[in-house]
Write a protein that holds these residues in place. Structure first.
Motif, PDB file in Angstrom:
ATOM      1  N   THR A   1       0.028   7.702  -5.866  1.00  0.00           N
ATOM      2  CA  THR A   1      -1.111   8.611  -5.709  1.00  0.00           C
ATOM      3  C   THR A   1      -0.645   9.973  -5.227  1.00  0.00           C
ATOM      4  OG1 THR A   1      -2.429   6.678  -5.102  1.00  0.00           O
ATOM      5  CG2 THR A   1      -3.389   8.836  -4.654  1.00  0.00           C
TER       6      THR A   1
ATOM      7  N   LEU B   1      -8.998   7.933   0.612  1.00  0.00           N
ATOM      8  CA  LEU B   1      -7.633   7.613   1.016  1.00  0.00           C
ATOM      9  C   LEU B   1      -7.504   7.462   2.528  1.00  0.00           C
ATOM     10  CD1 LEU B   1      -5.689  10.000  -1.386  1.00  0.00           C
ATOM     11  CD2 LEU B   1      -5.754   7.506  -1.498  1.00  0.00           C
TER      12      LEU B   1
ATOM     13  N   GLY C   1      -3.780   7.166   2.737  1.00  0.00           N
ATOM     14  CA  GLY C   1      -3.166   6.003   2.110  1.00  0.00           C
ATOM     15  C   GLY C   1      -2.100   5.352   2.959  1.00  0.00           C
TER      16      GLY C   1
ATOM     17  N   PHE D   1       0.001  13.931   3.340  1.00  0.00           N
ATOM     18  CA  PHE D   1      -0.305  12.505   3.317  1.00  0.00           C
ATOM     19  C   PHE D   1       0.003  11.807   4.636  1.00  0.00           C
ATOM     20  CE2 PHE D   1      -1.084  13.196  -1.041  1.00  0.00           C
ATOM     21  CZ  PHE D   1      -1.758  12.095  -1.526  1.00  0.00           C
TER      22      PHE D   1
ATOM     23  N   THR E   1      -8.458   3.147  -5.072  1.00  0.00           N
ATOM     24  CA  THR E   1      -7.586   4.243  -5.503  1.00  0.00           C
ATOM     25  C   THR E   1      -7.106   4.016  -6.930  1.00  0.00           C
ATOM     26  OG1 THR E   1      -6.806   4.491  -3.224  1.00  0.00           O
ATOM     27  CG2 THR E   1      -5.496   5.531  -4.943  1.00  0.00           C
TER      28      THR E   1
ATOM     29  N   SER F   1      -3.111  -3.530  -2.874  1.00  0.00           N
ATOM     30  CA  SER F   1      -3.312  -3.558  -1.427  1.00  0.00           C
ATOM     31  C   SER F   1      -2.463  -4.606  -0.744  1.00  0.00           C
ATOM     32  CB  SER F   1      -4.782  -3.843  -1.097  1.00  0.00           C
ATOM     33  OG  SER F   1      -5.614  -2.768  -1.431  1.00  0.00           O
TER      34      SER F   1
ATOM     35  N   HIS G   1       3.851   1.945   6.018  1.00  0.00           N
ATOM     36  CA  HIS G   1       2.797   0.945   6.130  1.00  0.00           C
ATOM     37  C   HIS G   1       3.388  -0.374   6.601  1.00  0.00           C
ATOM     38  CE1 HIS G   1      -1.187  -0.673   5.585  1.00  0.00           C
ATOM     39  NE2 HIS G   1      -1.590   0.496   5.140  1.00  0.00           N
TER      40      HIS G   1
ATOM     41  N   HIS H   1       0.421   4.166  -2.801  1.00  0.00           N
ATOM     42  CA  HIS H   1       0.001   5.517  -2.434  1.00  0.00           C
ATOM     43  C   HIS H   1       1.110   6.547  -2.592  1.00  0.00           C
ATOM     44  CE1 HIS H   1      -3.429   3.226  -0.772  1.00  0.00           C
ATOM     45  NE2 HIS H   1      -4.027   4.189  -1.449  1.00  0.00           N
TER      46      HIS H   1
ATOM     47  N   LYS I   1       0.824  -1.213   0.000  1.00  0.00           N
ATOM     48  CA  LYS I   1       0.000   0.000   0.000  1.00  0.00           C
ATOM     49  C   LYS I   1       0.860   1.266   0.000  1.00  0.00           C
ATOM     50  CE  LYS I   1      -4.056  -1.955   2.429  1.00  0.00           C
ATOM     51  NZ  LYS I   1      -3.678  -3.372   2.606  1.00  0.00           N
TER      52      LYS I   1
ATOM     53  N   HIS J   1      -9.590   5.876   4.284  1.00  0.00           N
ATOM     54  CA  HIS J   1     -10.318   4.644   4.612  1.00  0.00           C
ATOM     55  C   HIS J   1     -11.703   4.947   5.189  1.00  0.00           C
ATOM     56  CE1 HIS J   1      -6.860   1.666   4.219  1.00  0.00           C
ATOM     57  NE2 HIS J   1      -6.268   2.841   4.100  1.00  0.00           N
TER      58      HIS J   1
ATOM     59  N   ILE K   1      -8.350  -1.067  -0.689  1.00  0.00           N
ATOM     60  CA  ILE K   1      -8.030   0.356  -0.848  1.00  0.00           C
ATOM     61  C   ILE K   1      -7.232   0.605  -2.123  1.00  0.00           C
ATOM     62  CG2 ILE K   1      -5.925   0.269   0.561  1.00  0.00           C
ATOM     63  CD1 ILE K   1      -8.508   3.167   0.390  1.00  0.00           C
ATOM     64  N   GLY K   2      -6.313  -0.303  -2.453  1.00  0.00           N
ATOM     65  CA  GLY K   2      -5.527  -0.126  -3.676  1.00  0.00           C
ATOM     66  C   GLY K   2      -6.370  -0.247  -4.924  1.00  0.00           C
TER      67      GLY K   2
END
Length: 387
Positions: A76, A112, A318, A297, A164, A261, A336, A73, A69, A114, A160-161
């Motif tokens: 992103t 982003l 993210g 971020f 996005t 993800s 992450h 991100h 992730k 969640h 989430i991935g």
């Protein structure tokens, strides 16, 4: 306990000997080695490069689960920084089909963080769908949310991935995997892949299961999750065949497609290199992220309890917000964790890029990363202070 100090290999810079000692202690604590790698960069210089376990060396490629992730991100964040994506624009304005069932007002910022409420789908995903971001996105678009979009947050573990990534694809015509390869992985020569080329398969090592002690097995057995609860849906336990994370990682389709993800494959060297490039100059290239982008971020956007994990305030955009979890980290630290206990992050204030990757599942902790990361990070910061 097995004595695994002699299994620790690699090097540390002067002042970071304590990191080797901490890593050796982690490797020696259990009968089954974690089969792990630890790499640390400080101000662009690699100061720790260690590995341990009979089946692991510095070049062993591992499945990194949700560490992936962070790579997704970072792409992103670059698109937001470039002005291609607007954090405060509705997701449905990029991806009209997503607006079904009251999701039309959800912003990219809320997604982003969640907060979409779409942590999975009714009936769950098949194993093949979990490997394929576009297949997941197609089902998620029409899914009713499991809470009012934007009103709460919960960890979108498998999706989430894909969410996005579909926004990215609608705007750029390219997948996150393609953009990551072109803008980040290939230019920096990173050993961290969102889609592992088949010719690199011989370097990959199987993800290994947790072998709990009787006490740990009892603790795990006492924890049950209703498959139809929010946590059950987020973990795909509501599928006819609930996901087995070890089998998932050890499936070629997952590694080939690189779901953003959960399906990245790499080494700690590759992941640390990613975060070093994000915050600092590497090979004459400017940092990928500007300081203001990092702050945007990294910082928590909302307050509240994660409806999936029960954690408090652990997400930025993210990325996990990590300064509240690990005492030495500065306020702009971001990164992450991954399901086996892995953790990767950057702390711009300290010039730090950190990657701990492990093949063997550890005992699940509240925050995902293995608890040994506390000791390892404290040793790293003592090394920074001493160097």
């Amino acid at each position: 306990m097995a004595n695994r100090d002699d299994a620790v290999q690699g090097s540390v810079a002067a002042g970071f000997e304590g990191v080797r000692d901490a890593f050796a202690a982690v490797a020696a604590e259990r009968e089954d080695s974690p089969e792990a790698q630890l790499v640390v960069h400080v101000d662009g210089r690699r100061v720790v490069d260690l590995w341990a376990g009979g089946g692991t060396d510095a070049d062993t490629l591992m499945n990194l689960f949700s560490v992936t992730k962070g790579a997704a991100h970072l792409v992103t964040a670059l698109l937001v920084q470039d002005g291609v994506l607007d954090l405060d624009r509705e997701v449905a304005s990029y991806w009209p089909e997503f607006g079904a069932h009251g999701k039309d007002r959800l912003t990219l910022r809320e997604l982003l963080a969640h907060r979409s409420g779409v942590v999975g789908v009714d009936g769950g995903f098949t194993a093949e769908e979990l490997a394929d971001d576009r297949a997941m996105a197609a089902r998620l678009a029409g899914q009713r949310p499991f809470w009012e979009p934007g009103a709460a947050y919960g960890y979108h573990a498998f999706v989430i991935g894909a969410l996005t990534g579909e926004v990215v694809r609608r705007v750029t015509g390219r997948s996150i995997q393609e953009l990551y390869e072109e803008r980040i992985r290939a230019p920096y020569g990173l050993d961290f892949y969102l889609g592992l080329p088949e010719e690199l398969e011989p370097r990959r090592a199987e993800t290994l299961p947790l072998r709990p002690t009787p006490e740990e097995a009892a603790r795990i057995g006492a924890t049950t999750t209703d498959p139809e609860s929010i946590a059950g849906v987020a973990g795909n336990r509501n599928a006819p065949v609930p996901v087995d994370l070890v089998a998932f990682a050890n499936t070629r389709l997952v590694r080939a497609l690189g779901p953003t993800s959960s399906g990245g494959v790499g080494t700690a060297r590759g992941v640390a290199g990613l975060y070093a490039a994000a915050i600092g100059e590497v090979d004459g290239r400017a940092p990928l992220l500007k300081p203001e982008t990092v702050t945007e971020f990294a910082r928590p956007q909302y307050r509240g309890t994660d409806l999936v994990t029960g954690n408090e305030d652990v997400f930025g955009l993210g990325f996990e917000e990590l300064s509240g979890l690990y005492r030495p980290l500065g306020p702009d630290a971001f990164g992450h964790s991954g399901a086996t206990g892995s953790l990767a992050l950057a702390d711009p204030g300290a010039g730090l890029a950190y990657a701990y990757a492990r093949r063997r599942f550890g005992l699940p902790s509240r925050y995902g990363a293995g608890p040994e990361n506390h000791r390892l990070l404290e040793a790293v910061y003592r090394g920074i202070a001493a160097s």
